[in-house]
Design a protein around this motif. Sequence first.
Motif, PDB file in Angstrom:
ATOM      1  N   LEU A  27       0.846  -1.203   0.000  1.00 15.20           N
ATOM      2  CA  LEU A  27       0.000   0.000   0.000  1.00 15.20           C
ATOM      3  C   LEU A  27       0.871   1.239   0.000  1.00 15.20           C
ATOM      4  CD1 LEU A  27      -2.661  -1.027   2.648  1.00 15.20           C
ATOM      5  CD2 LEU A  27      -2.907  -1.037   0.170  1.00 15.20           C
ATOM      6  N   ALA A  28       0.481   2.185  -0.811  1.00 16.85           N
ATOM      7  CA  ALA A  28       1.195   3.459  -0.835  1.00 16.85           C
ATOM      8  C   ALA A  28       0.762   4.265   0.386  1.00 16.85           C
ATOM      9  CB  ALA A  28       0.870   4.211  -2.112  1.00 16.85           C
ATOM     10  N   ALA A  29       1.667   4.888   1.020  1.00 21.12           N
ATOM     11  CA  ALA A  29       1.366   5.706   2.198  1.00 21.12           C
ATOM     12  C   ALA A  29       0.599   6.943   1.741  1.00 21.12           C
ATOM     13  CB  ALA A  29       2.640   6.092   2.911  1.00 21.12           C
ATOM     14  N   VAL A  30      -0.553   7.154   2.361  1.00 23.78           N
ATOM     15  CA  VAL A  30      -1.370   8.304   2.013  1.00 23.78           C
ATOM     16  C   VAL A  30      -1.091   9.381   3.058  1.00 23.78           C
ATOM     17  CG1 VAL A  30      -3.718   9.152   1.712  1.00 23.78           C
ATOM     18  CG2 VAL A  30      -3.127   6.827   1.021  1.00 23.78           C
ATOM     19  N   ALA A  31      -0.608  10.490   2.591  1.00 26.45           N
ATOM     20  CA  ALA A  31      -0.313  11.601   3.500  1.00 26.45           C
ATOM     21  C   ALA A  31      -1.586  12.407   3.703  1.00 26.45           C
ATOM     22  CB  ALA A  31       0.778  12.478   2.923  1.00 26.45           C
ATOM     23  N   GLN A  32      -1.985  12.571   4.959  1.00 20.60           N
ATOM     24  CA  GLN A  32      -3.175  13.344   5.287  1.00 20.60           C
ATOM     25  C   GLN A  32      -2.726  14.760   5.611  1.00 20.60           C
ATOM     26  OE1 GLN A  32      -6.040  11.178   6.119  1.00 20.60           O
ATOM     27  NE2 GLN A  32      -7.506  12.827   6.136  1.00 20.60           N
ATOM     28  N   VAL A  33      -3.176  15.691   4.824  1.00 20.62           N
ATOM     29  CA  VAL A  33      -2.805  17.089   5.044  1.00 20.62           C
ATOM     30  C   VAL A  33      -3.907  17.739   5.858  1.00 20.62           C
ATOM     31  CG1 VAL A  33      -2.288  19.285   3.946  1.00 20.62           C
ATOM     32  CG2 VAL A  33      -1.553  17.150   2.867  1.00 20.62           C
ATOM     33  N   GLU A  34      -3.571  18.234   7.056  1.00 23.77           N
ATOM     34  CA  GLU A  34      -4.538  18.925   7.899  1.00 23.77           C
ATOM     35  C   GLU A  34      -4.462  20.407   7.608  1.00 23.77           C
ATOM     36  OE1 GLU A  34      -4.392  18.065  12.042  1.00 23.77           O
ATOM     37  OE2 GLU A  34      -3.947  15.957  11.698  1.00 23.77           O
ATOM     38  N   GLU A  35      -5.643  21.015   7.587  1.00 26.96           N
ATOM     39  CA  GLU A  35      -5.674  22.446   7.353  1.00 26.96           C
ATOM     40  C   GLU A  35      -5.246  23.162   8.633  1.00 26.96           C
ATOM     41  OE1 GLU A  35      -9.211  24.028   5.653  1.00 26.96           O
ATOM     42  OE2 GLU A  35      -9.584  22.201   4.528  1.00 26.96           O
ATOM     43  N   TYR A  36      -4.528  24.249   8.462  1.00 30.05           N
ATOM     44  CA  TYR A  36      -4.044  25.033   9.593  1.00 30.05           C
ATOM     45  C   TYR A  36      -4.560  26.448   9.422  1.00 30.05           C
ATOM     46  CZ  TYR A  36      -0.973  27.668  12.631  1.00 30.05           C
ATOM     47  OH  TYR A  36      -0.492  28.515  13.594  1.00 30.05           O
ATOM     48  N   ASP A  37      -5.261  26.924  10.452  1.00 28.96           N
ATOM     49  CA  ASP A  37      -5.786  28.284  10.423  1.00 28.96           C
ATOM     50  C   ASP A  37      -4.858  29.154  11.256  1.00 28.96           C
ATOM     51  OD1 ASP A  37      -7.245  30.585  10.280  1.00 28.96           O
ATOM     52  OD2 ASP A  37      -9.004  29.815  11.321  1.00 28.96           O
ATOM     53  N   PRO A  38      -4.129  30.070  10.630  1.00 28.50           N
ATOM     54  CA  PRO A  38      -3.187  30.889  11.396  1.00 28.50           C
ATOM     55  C   PRO A  38      -3.878  31.916  12.301  1.00 28.50           C
ATOM     56  CG  PRO A  38      -3.237  31.607   9.115  1.00 28.50           C
ATOM     57  CD  PRO A  38      -4.091  30.372   9.202  1.00 28.50           C
ATOM     58  N   HIS A  39      -5.147  32.212  12.054  1.00 31.88           N
ATOM     59  CA  HIS A  39      -5.881  33.179  12.873  1.00 31.88           C
ATOM     60  C   HIS A  39      -7.264  32.599  13.208  1.00 31.88           C
ATOM     61  CE1 HIS A  39      -6.445  37.253  14.455  1.00 31.88           C
ATOM     62  NE2 HIS A  39      -7.697  37.132  14.071  1.00 31.88           N
ATOM     63  N   PRO A  40      -7.355  31.663  14.181  1.00 28.80           N
ATOM     64  CA  PRO A  40      -8.649  31.036  14.479  1.00 28.80           C
ATOM     65  C   PRO A  40      -9.608  32.020  15.139  1.00 28.80           C
ATOM     66  CG  PRO A  40      -6.992  30.318  16.032  1.00 28.80           C
ATOM     67  CD  PRO A  40      -6.288  31.147  15.007  1.00 28.80           C
ATOM     68  N   GLN A  41     -10.884  31.872  14.797  1.00 25.44           N
ATOM     69  CA  GLN A  41     -11.925  32.727  15.357  1.00 25.44           C
ATOM     70  C   GLN A  41     -13.162  31.878  15.622  1.00 25.44           C
ATOM     71  OE1 GLN A  41     -12.498  35.653  12.306  1.00 25.44           O
ATOM     72  NE2 GLN A  41     -10.935  36.996  13.141  1.00 25.44           N
ATOM     73  N   TYR A  42     -13.780  32.117  16.788  1.00 29.03           N
ATOM     74  CA  TYR A  42     -15.052  31.451  17.074  1.00 29.03           C
ATOM     75  C   TYR A  42     -15.770  32.204  18.184  1.00 29.03           C
ATOM     76  CZ  TYR A  42     -12.742  29.271  21.119  1.00 29.03           C
ATOM     77  OH  TYR A  42     -12.059  29.044  22.277  1.00 29.03           O
ATOM     78  N   THR A  43     -17.045  31.962  18.270  1.00 30.78           N
ATOM     79  CA  THR A  43     -17.895  32.485  19.342  1.00 30.78           C
ATOM     80  C   THR A  43     -18.928  31.416  19.655  1.00 30.78           C
ATOM     81  OG1 THR A  43     -17.642  34.764  18.609  1.00 30.78           O
ATOM     82  CG2 THR A  43     -19.540  34.280  19.987  1.00 30.78           C
ATOM     83  N   TYR A  44     -19.113  31.130  20.925  1.00 30.90           N
ATOM     84  CA  TYR A  44     -20.147  30.170  21.308  1.00 30.90           C
ATOM     85  C   TYR A  44     -20.682  30.539  22.682  1.00 30.90           C
ATOM     86  CZ  TYR A  44     -17.477  27.550  24.799  1.00 30.90           C
ATOM     87  OH  TYR A  44     -16.794  27.179  25.912  1.00 30.90           O
ATOM     88  N   GLY A  45     -21.809  29.961  23.011  1.00 32.71           N
ATOM     89  CA  GLY A  45     -22.393  30.204  24.314  1.00 32.71           C
ATOM     90  C   GLY A  45     -23.524  29.225  24.570  1.00 32.71           C
ATOM     91  N   TYR A  46     -23.906  29.119  25.827  1.00 31.63           N
ATOM     92  CA  TYR A  46     -25.052  28.286  26.192  1.00 31.63           C
ATOM     93  C   TYR A  46     -25.684  28.842  27.451  1.00 31.63           C
ATOM     94  CZ  TYR A  46     -21.995  26.020  29.622  1.00 31.63           C
ATOM     95  OH  TYR A  46     -21.148  25.769  30.658  1.00 31.63           O
ATOM     96  N   ASP A  47     -26.936  28.438  27.681  1.00 33.59           N
ATOM     97  CA  ASP A  47     -27.696  28.917  28.822  1.00 33.59           C
ATOM     98  C   ASP A  47     -28.588  27.767  29.298  1.00 33.59           C
ATOM     99  OD1 ASP A  47     -30.223  31.477  29.340  1.00 33.59           O
ATOM    100  OD2 ASP A  47     -28.768  30.632  30.715  1.00 33.59           O
ATOM    101  N   VAL A  48     -28.468  27.382  30.564  1.00 32.97           N
ATOM    102  CA  VAL A  48     -29.270  26.300  31.133  1.00 32.97           C
ATOM    103  C   VAL A  48     -30.086  26.866  32.284  1.00 32.97           C
ATOM    104  CG1 VAL A  48     -29.208  24.102  32.357  1.00 32.97           C
ATOM    105  CG2 VAL A  48     -27.572  24.550  30.536  1.00 32.97           C
ATOM    106  N   LYS A  49     -31.399  26.663  32.228  1.00 30.79           N
ATOM    107  CA  LYS A  49     -32.288  27.061  33.322  1.00 30.79           C
ATOM    108  C   LYS A  49     -33.282  25.924  33.500  1.00 30.79           C
ATOM    109  CE  LYS A  49     -31.851  32.023  33.086  1.00 30.79           C
ATOM    110  NZ  LYS A  49     -30.526  31.977  33.496  1.00 30.79           N
ATOM    111  N   ASP A  50     -33.031  25.061  34.474  1.00 24.52           N
ATOM    112  CA  ASP A  50     -33.878  23.898  34.725  1.00 24.52           C
ATOM    113  C   ASP A  50     -34.688  24.141  35.992  1.00 24.52           C
ATOM    114  OD1 ASP A  50     -35.064  21.466  34.945  1.00 24.52           O
ATOM    115  OD2 ASP A  50     -33.223  20.302  35.027  1.00 24.52           O
ATOM    116  N   ALA A  51     -35.983  24.338  35.840  1.00 27.94           N
ATOM    117  CA  ALA A  51     -36.843  24.630  36.988  1.00 27.94           C
ATOM    118  C   ALA A  51     -37.009  23.423  37.902  1.00 27.94           C
ATOM    119  CB  ALA A  51     -38.210  25.106  36.507  1.00 27.94           C
TER     120      ALA A  51
END
Length: 178
Positions: A27-51
Amino acid sequence: MAFKFTILFAACIAVASAGVVPVAAPLAAVAQVEEYDPHPQYTYGYDVKDAISGDSKTQVETRDGDIVQGQYSLNDADGYRRIVDYTADPVNGFNAVVRREPLVAAAPVVAAPAPVVRAAPVVAAPAPVVRAAPVVAAPAPLAYAAAPAPIVKAAPLIAAGPAIVKTQYASPLISYAY
């Protein structure tokens, strides 16, 4: 026994060299190229209110490159809400500021309004009665003094009692109420 093993081994080599059993190509070795983000950005949040369980928590986080900022909060069992504001960057590292706020706002102390005190009306003395009578020295007319003002007692100040904080916590295994 060694003779049987040798014959079996020779038979396997003969079959393989004859092409009856396909030989797998390497089998030929398959090189997996991972993407690299030099400037990562994200926003997330959550809210839990269980009566049912009383669970209440929130989180918000934002990342812009190497700078992360966020806030999370949760209700502690002692009747306070813990709020944590945090930042992380390559220069200052991770920094957090924790503050606590009561879940139930304390009732303000309200004093009763001061009673209205009115002065008693001033009563003038009645005019002396003058009669036509023989000229005799009349006694000095009586002067009526004003009636004393009534004594008014102030009502006691009414202040609200201390705030009562009730805490409840419940989960499938334990229940707590104070």
